[in-house]
Design an enzyme around this catalytic site. Structure first.
Site, PDB file in Angstrom:
ATOM      1  N   ASP A 214      33.351  44.405  40.622  1.00 37.83           N
ATOM      2  CA  ASP A 214      34.586  43.661  40.358  1.00 37.83           C
ATOM      3  C   ASP A 214      35.417  43.520  41.641  1.00 37.83           C
ATOM      4  O   ASP A 214      35.562  44.489  42.395  1.00 37.83           O
ATOM      5  CB  ASP A 214      35.384  44.462  39.313  1.00 37.83           C
ATOM      6  N   GLU A 274      31.268  40.225  42.640  1.00 40.66           N
ATOM      7  CA  GLU A 274      32.245  39.191  42.274  1.00 40.66           C
ATOM      8  C   GLU A 274      33.160  39.087  43.493  1.00 40.66           C
ATOM      9  O   GLU A 274      34.055  39.903  43.682  1.00 40.66           O
ATOM     10  CB  GLU A 274      33.042  39.610  41.036  1.00 40.66           C
TER      11      GLU A 274
HETATM   12  C1  BGC Z   1      37.712  40.543  36.279  1.00 40.08           C
HETATM   13  C2  BGC Z   1      38.930  40.289  35.470  1.00 40.08           C
HETATM   14  C3  BGC Z   1      39.953  41.360  35.804  1.00 40.08           C
HETATM   15  C4  BGC Z   1      40.180  41.463  37.315  1.00 40.08           C
HETATM   16  C5  BGC Z   1      40.877  42.727  37.689  1.00 40.08           C
HETATM   17  C6  BGC Z   1      38.270  40.283  37.668  1.00 40.08           C
HETATM   18  O1  BGC Z   1      37.581  39.732  38.534  1.00 40.08           O
HETATM   19  O2  BGC Z   1      36.642  39.704  35.981  1.00 40.08           O
HETATM   20  O3  BGC Z   1      38.679  40.241  34.104  1.00 40.08           O
HETATM   21  O4  BGC Z   1      41.159  41.039  35.201  1.00 40.08           O
HETATM   22  O5  BGC Z   1      38.990  41.435  38.011  1.00 40.08           O
HETATM   23  O6  BGC Z   1      40.021  43.810  37.532  1.00 40.08           O
END
Ligand code: BGC
Length: 549
Positions: A214, A274
């Site tokens: 993340d 991500e």
């Molecule tokens: C996740 C979100 C989240 C954020 C903070 C993002 O990239 O996919 O759902 O709110 O990270 O953790």
């Protein structure tokens, strides 16, 4: 399905179809209205039958749920409302027994404000070691009443919140790039680094096959004094890693260290970043010496059209090839408007503004949206690389845009001062059966209300309809297994509204993005996004797969 005697395949992720489970909204077994791990276990046969290669679980860890579990208070356990570690083990065992891998979400940029480290930091004095794991600063201006910098939180408002000191007076500020309940960690701290290694090992030792990382681009920050201003460049970050918060060069040292951990396992654990960066820097996260793969959201952002899709596909394949990775493809996830609805809205619609109209202005053309979604998904499954499927998209679920304000739980809603509704509309619990009140989601009242239109879209109903979206996904994934070969794609010249490519072994994919039918290229149609009836022409807004005759 792999044979038990098969050697572990270190490259299983390269062309995998990964199904994203958002656990709270997937299946509820205990009737509290919130999905749980036993719920996911109960759907393993459904997933195996669907034909996916892996499941990715969004966070299921102990959390006060300020951000749907992306605010973790214990990285090495299961939220009691969602189950136990034994339930998690059952999920891994059940998935593995059916030849599916399991990916967990790692949330390293921030913890929950209820994580013991943050609780300890709040209790400690300014400047104490307990505060060094996070980013605490004195405020600016008279009595430190101004935030230490102009950094803005993703959910709205300042990225700094002021704490109250032991004597009850306003104290220091801490940084949170997301909600105030998600304090950012300082990744220069050795204990932060080593604790995440412990977490990675904890899940790998329990049999987890990979990780989704993340906010992978934000861990390294320029915290030199005075703090630098954040340029307003979210969509086009610099190419040299010079932004103070995002995509800095130092972040890669962290993933190089993680890769060494992944490679101690057999097969090595996989990971997907991500990462928000300049598109040309995304490949850095996907280096084999780092996470190995990075999400690209370009297909999701591309308007439905032959030229836009063609350009995105060519660019993403080239980017992945730069580091020897494979591309990722995503059309929907838990953060964005579902693609059936996106494709039913006029190009250029501001989704944020549209959601504020409860989905009424303009009214989406959902029949068209579904037609286009089926065409786009059928195309996506034919691409080399891995496809990520978000729970419910196999049912063609639309965005639920008219959730009442009092039901909304996404922190975006409160943190934006009720000006941005947020992401709850794609997180509405899954309809498994046509029967109200919860449409098979569970025995209790679901944590977000489901619309009555979910009855006809439920999995049980669609399983009986040969031309349903669920059956299209099943057929496509079965065929994909058979047809998938080397990661290569060759374009075949076609009309302006048509994209046609061929994969090794003579697997052709042809999409007509226009409204009017076009002639079918030669070959035997093995799949059509419009359903089982094979026409002698390629309908508007549809995709077919052909094999060479
Ligand atoms: C996740 C979100 C989240 C954020 C903070 C993002 O990239 O996919 O759902 O709110 O990270 O953790």
């Amino acid at each position: 399905m792999p044979d038990a005697l098969d050697q572990p395949d270190p490259d299983w992720w390269r062309q995998a179809v990964v199904y994203q489970i958002y656990p709270r909204s997937f299946a509820d077994t205990d009737g509290d209205g919130v999905g749980d791990i036993p719920g996911a276990v109960s759907k393993i046969d459904y997933l195996a039958d669907l034909g996916v290669d892996a499941v990715w679980l969004s966070p299921f860890y102990p959390s006060p749920m300020a951000d749907g579990g992306y605010d973790v208070s214990d990285y090495r356990d299961v939220h009691p409302q969602l189950g136990t570690l034994a339930d998690f083990d059952a999920l891994v065992t059940g998935a593995h027994a059916r030849g599916m891998k399991v990916i967990v979400d790692i949330v390293p940029n921030h913890t929950s404000d209820e994580h013991p480290w943050f609780v300890e930091a709040l209790a400690a004095a300014p400047g104490s070691p307990a505060r060094d794991r996070y980013i605490f600063r004195d405020g600016l201006g008279e009595n430190g009443s101004q935030p230490p910098s102009d950094w803005i939180s993703h959910f709205g408002g300042s990225a700094w919140t002021r704490v109250t000191d032991a004597a009850g007076r306003p104290g220091q500020w801490y940084c949170h790039l997301f909600a105030p309940q998600q304090p950012d960690l300082d990744w220069r701290h050795p204990e932060v680094r080593s604790d995440f290694i412990t977490t990675l090992r904890f899940w790998a030792d329990r049999g987890v096959d990979g990780y989704r990382v993340d906010v992978a681009h934000a861990l390294a920050k320029d915290l030199s004094e005075p703090l630098r201003s954040k340029p307003d460049l979210e969509d086009d970050l610099p190419l040299d890693g010079s932004d103070p918060l995002y995509d800095r060069n130092e972040v890669h040292e962290i993933y190089q260290e993680w890769r060494q951990v992944f490679d101690t396992y057999d097969p090595p654990r996989s990971a997907v970043a991500e990462a928000v960066s300049h598109p040309a820097r995304r490949a850095l996260y996907a280096r084999p010496t780092e996470l190995g793969q990075a999400f690209n959201f370009s297909l999701m952002k591309a308007p439905f059209g032959a030229r836009t899709f063609g350009e995105v596909i060519t660019f993403c394949l080239a980017e992945a090839a730069k580091t020897g990775s494979s591309s990722t493809w995503v059309l929907s996830n838990h953060d964005d408007i579902r693609h059936v609805t996106r494709y039913g809205l006029p190009a250029g619609t501001s989704y944020e503004a549209w959601l504020m109209t409860e989905g009424t202005d303009p009214v989406p053309d959902l029949a068209r949206g579904l037609r286009r979604a089926r065409a786009a998904t059928t195309l996506m499954f034919a691409l080399p690389g891995s496809s990520y499927v978000y729970q419910g998209e196999e049912l063609g679920l639309p965005e639920v845009a008219d959730l009442p304000a009092e039901a909304l739980q996404d922190p975006t809603w409160t943190d934006s001062g009720h000006t941005v509704k947020g992401r709850d509309g794609c997180r509405v619990p899954i309809p498994w059966a046509p029967t109200p009140p919860a449409y098979g989601f569970g025995p209790g009242r679901p944590w977000l209300p489901q619309p009555a239109t979910f009855a006809a879209l439920s999995a049980a109903v669609q399983a009986q309809e040969p031309d349903s979206t669920l059956e299209l996904y099943r057929r496509a994934l079965q065929l994909r297994r058979r047809l998938q070969g080397a990661e290569q794609l060759d374009w075949v010249a076609s009309e302006p509204d048509v994209l046609h490519f061929v994969r090794p072994g003579g697997w052709h994919c042809v999409t007509n993005f226009g409204d009017v039918p076009v002639a079918l290229p030669p070959g035997q149609v093995v799949l059509s996004s419009t359903g089982t009836t094979v026409a002698d022409e390629l309908a508007g807004e549809s995709t077919v797969w052909l094999t060479s005759v």
